[in-house]
Design an enzyme around this catalytic site. Structure first.
Site, PDB file in Angstrom:
ATOM      1  N   GLU A 244       0.884  -1.169   0.000  1.00  0.00           N
ATOM      2  CA  GLU A 244       0.000   0.000   0.000  1.00  0.00           C
ATOM      3  C   GLU A 244       0.918   1.215   0.000  1.00  0.00           C
ATOM      4  O   GLU A 244       1.597   1.482   0.977  1.00  0.00           O
ATOM      5  CB  GLU A 244      -0.909  -0.052   1.234  1.00  0.00           C
ATOM      6  CG  GLU A 244      -2.134   0.796   1.085  1.00  0.00           C
ATOM      7  CD  GLU A 244      -1.926   2.170   1.659  1.00  0.00           C
ATOM      8  OE1 GLU A 244      -1.540   3.066   0.869  1.00  0.00           O
ATOM      9  OE2 GLU A 244      -2.134   2.347   2.862  1.00  0.00           O
TER      10      GLU A 244
ATOM     11  N   CYS B  65      -1.758   8.851   2.878  1.00  0.00           N
ATOM     12  CA  CYS B  65      -1.440   8.343   1.538  1.00  0.00           C
ATOM     13  C   CYS B  65      -2.542   8.666   0.541  1.00  0.00           C
ATOM     14  O   CYS B  65      -2.275   8.894  -0.629  1.00  0.00           O
ATOM     15  CB  CYS B  65      -1.178   6.849   1.593  1.00  0.00           C
ATOM     16  SG  CYS B  65      -2.443   5.953   2.492  1.00  0.00           S
TER      17      CYS B  65
ATOM     18  N   GLU C 225       4.185  13.305  -4.537  1.00  0.00           N
ATOM     19  CA  GLU C 225       3.469  13.236  -3.265  1.00  0.00           C
ATOM     20  C   GLU C 225       4.202  14.105  -2.240  1.00  0.00           C
ATOM     21  O   GLU C 225       5.354  13.836  -1.898  1.00  0.00           O
ATOM     22  CB  GLU C 225       3.442  11.769  -2.788  1.00  0.00           C
ATOM     23  CG  GLU C 225       2.698  11.572  -1.500  1.00  0.00           C
ATOM     24  CD  GLU C 225       2.666  10.114  -1.042  1.00  0.00           C
ATOM     25  OE1 GLU C 225       3.721   9.450  -1.070  1.00  0.00           O
ATOM     26  OE2 GLU C 225       1.592   9.653  -0.638  1.00  0.00           O
TER      27      GLU C 225
END
Ligand code: NDP
Length: 800
Positions: A265, A299, A396
């Site tokens: 993940e 996330c 990110e």
């Protein structure tokens, strides 16, 4: 002294601190130093590192840095505990999970405060979101433990599971990992993030308190190297990781060919899409939750705001007004919206990326107030005038930084949303249900929230598409990550029927071409099958195909890298297949079966000529292939998703979506059935394929072209490239436009495929060539359908 009128004017919040007394007492009880929790006992502290409260920059504890010896001891304990844990009844394991859930609830206040002190996130979040979700996760999975034998019949726990978690949701990530692992009958070794180990230590105490058998849960603290030692340990059967895509890639490579199951993940750059009919006040609150929840260190944070151009100015103005009123401060203050950033290194990363955004010409806006300076704080930040290709729109940031871009049409919004290598989550805001449910399936993301954001629940799977990783956590889909087919099922049968006669010495004088009496003695010009047409191999080479006794059976083209590239292009061009209805796809699978049945004798003769298994066995293989095509014709419109029972007024629709372009490298046995068994489920679910048939026996595949040509299979849905399987499979695994590779063959080939897949984090499914394809239990069914799909959870709240 201020008057009441003055107080009304300013409406200042007073401080509303949550007490840290209990947490400090707990730390004091442990003398603020921790070892590991292995085999049901605390180890003596070794070399330690500091644990810092990010809101105060003060050291609050020290934790031992795990060595490889510590990891060995933990894995050993987990391995020893495994038989006993497995031997318990499902009900007994359910009771342990239930007891953990109760324990978490009992200690919820300590856990919430400790989490705030360790991570810097606000007490409002830890108290109202993290810790309740942790308890919910254990309750929910107590349920799966109870139902294991009936709901997952034929499957068992994978074994010893290594789990590595990040710092952004320390206890919640622990729960997401440990609960399903234990419910499935596994034992675990978990490494918390070095920045945030404390709630894992408190969790170990709970586990101890409820009397979980020693060794079932082991927690080893440490840095990245400790994580790497878990990943590399030969006795670990599965790795579950949450963290950066960069480390995910390292782990993918490190586990390649090891046979370890893997779920990842990883990061995201999730779009938050606002259409012109959206309720803008709700949108503003949604944005606050999307990007300022946990200081944006999430996330699935909605970090890209995509706004329809006509409402952009209005929304940005409202947003700035709201940002001006957000409160950043002590995480233990119950009236604070945002706490501290986890560590100086993360703060520096955020600052650096923000500066890069400014340097690249975007407009940066922050509220007028100043952040506290004693800890690691960063204000909510909004960028406008952002180019979709700029760094801040692509990378990110993992901080409270929102980048806004605009679009004109829904089509443009989808293109912009998908303009990222990630695919974790998305939010769609519109009052039109038609628009929302039209857009949700078009977005490449594992979770889509309609008029909502950051909703999580144990009953609904969470996880990514593309470079956001693979596997799901939560829901029934998450349980599969911790299960494997029960060992022994059908394996003996497989060995019984496997036809592996040794090849005769090379150069043996070949018998007459087409030696088998009924196979056609016509010299065929061998070609590949690409984009619905027979195509000459780029290299113009062919190879002679011999039977085990040395008879020449025919020739097959030698595909190369260029042929694979052409096939991938054709498979991409055929993506409309994913939009065909299940009914349409079923019709075509039945049609292939029908045409194969009409030529069954010819195919049986060819199989016999290539493999010398005897006509009866060859005929059985053709029959099984026809039956298999029927099975997937049946499944094409029946592999339904689910409606998860999430605790909101609304539904979470778990939809099975095709993965995209799938490369399939077939094993050597059962040249026709082995290929059909893999291609049929892939196309039944809407994928397009590039198939590398059995290397020694490819002619059933080249014969198959004419079946495909007469069965209305759209061009490009099945492309076939014959040649050196392992080489071609690796080319497929390296190709960035291939979304998944399935490989049947030897361990070395599997390793090469898994290693190369790290380039775009494509899904891989590899297994050794020992499956009994004739056995329906082993050769078809849901296992194949799961590999051919990924689950998208679409959350749709309803009600006014
Ligand atoms: P990492 O991916 O490095 O860390 C996640 C976990 O993996 C930690 O427990 C870490 O240990 C461990 N780890 C690190 N290297 C290895 C390795 N080679 N083998 C096995 N385990 C390893 O994330 P960071 O904490 O370093 O954060 C870096 C960036 O990653 C952030 O800025 C953010 O962008 C992103 N991130 C994304 C997350 C997500 O959920 N998508 C979560 C966390 C971070 P240790 O704690 O000692 O580093």
């Amino acid at each position: 002294m201020s008057t009441v009128a003055e107080i009304f004017k300013t409406m200042e919040y007073g401080p509303a601190p949550e007490s840290d007394k209990e947490a400090l007492a707990w730390l004091g009880k442990h003398e603020r130093v921790f070892g590991h929790y292995i085999d049901g006992a605390w180890t003596e502290p070794g070399d330690t590192f500091d644990v810092v409260n990010p809101a105060t920059a003060k050291v609050i504890a020290r934790v031992t840095n795990g060595t490889t010896d510590d990891v060995d001891a933990a894995v050993d304990a987990a391995k020893r505990a495994l038989p006993g844990w497995r031997a318990l009844s499902a009900h007994a394991r359910a009771r342990y999970l239930y007891a953990i859930a109760r324990g978490v609830q009992k200690h919820s206040r300590l856990l919430a405060v400790l989490e705030s002190m360790d991570n810097g996130k606000s007490i409002r979040e830890t108290r109202d979101i993290d810790v309740p979700l942790v308890a919910r996760h254990f309750y929910h999975h107590a349920g799966w433990a109870q139902l294991l034998e009936t709901e997952f019949a034929g499957y068992e726990g994978v074994g010893v599971v290594g789990q590595i978690i990040p710092w952004n949701f320390p206890l919640l990530m622990l729960a997401w990992k440990i609960a399903p692992a234990l419910a499935a009958g596994n034992t675990v070794v978990l490494k918390p993030a070095e920045f945030t180990p404390l709630t894992a230590m408190a969790f170990a105490e709970i586990v101890d308190e409820i009397g979980l058998p020693p060794g079932v849960v082991n927690i080893v603290n440490g840095h990245g190297e400790t994580g790497a030692a878990i990943v590399d340990h030969p006795d670990v059967d599965k790795i579950a990781f949450t963290g950066s895509t960069e480390v995910g890639r390292i782990i993918r490579k490190a586990t390649a060919g090891s046979g370890k199951k893997l779920s990842l993940e990883l990061g995201g750059k999730s779009p938050f899409i606002v259409y012109d009919d959206a309720d803008l006040d709700s949108v503003v609150e949604g944005v606050v939750d999307a990007i300022w929840f946990n200081q944006g260190q999430v996330c699935c944070a909605g970090s890209r705001l995509l706004v329809q151009e006509s409402i952009q100015d209005r929304l940005i103005a409202k947003l700035r007004a709201r940002m001006e009123r957000l409160r950043v401060g002590s995480p233990l203050d119950k009236a604070v919206d945002m706490g501290a950033i986890v560590a100086p290194v993360q703060l520096e990363r955020i600052k650096g990326l923000v500066q890069q955004g400014v340097d690249e010409g975007a407009t940066m806006w922050q509220p007028s107030w100043a952040c506290p300076t004693d800890g690691y704080f960063y204000p909510p930040t909004l960028f406008t005038d952002v180019q979709p290709s700029s760094t801040i729109a692509q990378v990110e940031i993992f901080g409270p930084v929102l980048v806004a871009m605009s679009f004109r049409t829904p089509e443009e919004s989808v293109a912009l949303a998908n303009n990222t290598p990630y695919g974790l989550a998305a939010s769609v805001w519109t009052e039109s249900i038609n628009l929302a449910l039209d857009i949700a399936p078009k977005i490449k993301a594992g979770v889509v929230w309609v008029n909502s954001t950051n909703l999580f629940d144990a009953s609904a799977g969470f996880g990514g598409y593309r470079e956001s990783g693979f596997g799901r956590e939560g829901g029934k889909e998450g349980m599969w990550e911790y299960l494997v087919r029960s060992r022994g099922t059908g394996r003996a049968a497989s060995r019984r029927v496997k036809q592996a006669p040794s090849r005769a010495a090379a150069g043996a004088k070949s018998a007459a071409r087409g030696s088998s009496s009924e196979s056609p003695a016509i010299d065929r010009t061998p070609k590949l099958f690409i984009g619905g047409k027979q195509a000459r191999p780029d290299g113009a080479y062919t190879r002679r195909i011999q039977s085990p006794s040395g008879a020449t059976v025919g020739e097959s083209p030698e595909g190369n890298r260029k042929d694979i590239r052409n096939a991938v292009e054709a498979a991409h061009a055929a993506k409309g297949w994913s939009r065909a209805t299940g009914h349409n796809r079923a019709q075509i699978l039945y049609y292939i079966a029908e045409n194969l049945a009409a030529r069954a004798d010819e195919f049986a003769a060819r199989i016999d000529a290539m493999t010398e298994v005897g006509r009866r066995n060859a005929a059985a293989e053709v029959d099984a292939s026809i039956s298999r095509l029927f099975s997937y014709g049946a499944w094409a419109d029946k592999y339904d998703g689910a409606v998860h029972n999430v605790p909101i007024r609304g539904v979470a629709l778990a939809m099975n979506e095709p993965i995209g372009v799938v490369g399939i490298a077939c094993g050597d046995t059962h040249p026709l059935l082995g290929m059909v068994s893999l291609v049929a489920p892939a196309i039944a679910m809407g994928n397009t394929t590039i198939v590398v048939p059995s290397e020694p026996h490819p002619l059933s595949a080249t014969d198959f072209y004419s079946i495909l040509e007469t069965s209305d299979v759209p061009a490009g849905v099945i492309n076939i490239v014959t040649g050196a399987r392992d080489t071609l499979a690796t080319v497929l695994a390296e190709h960035d436009d291939v979304d998944a590779v399935w490989y049947v063959g030897a361990r070395d080939g599997a390793r090469a495929v898994e290693f190369a897949s790290a380039s775009n984090m494509k899904r891989t499914w590899t297994f050794l060539d020992d499956r009994d394809w004739l056995d329906r239990d082993e050769g078809e069914g849901r296992e194949f359908l799961r590999a051919a799909t990924q689950v998208k959870n679409i959350w749709v709240p309803y009600g006014e």
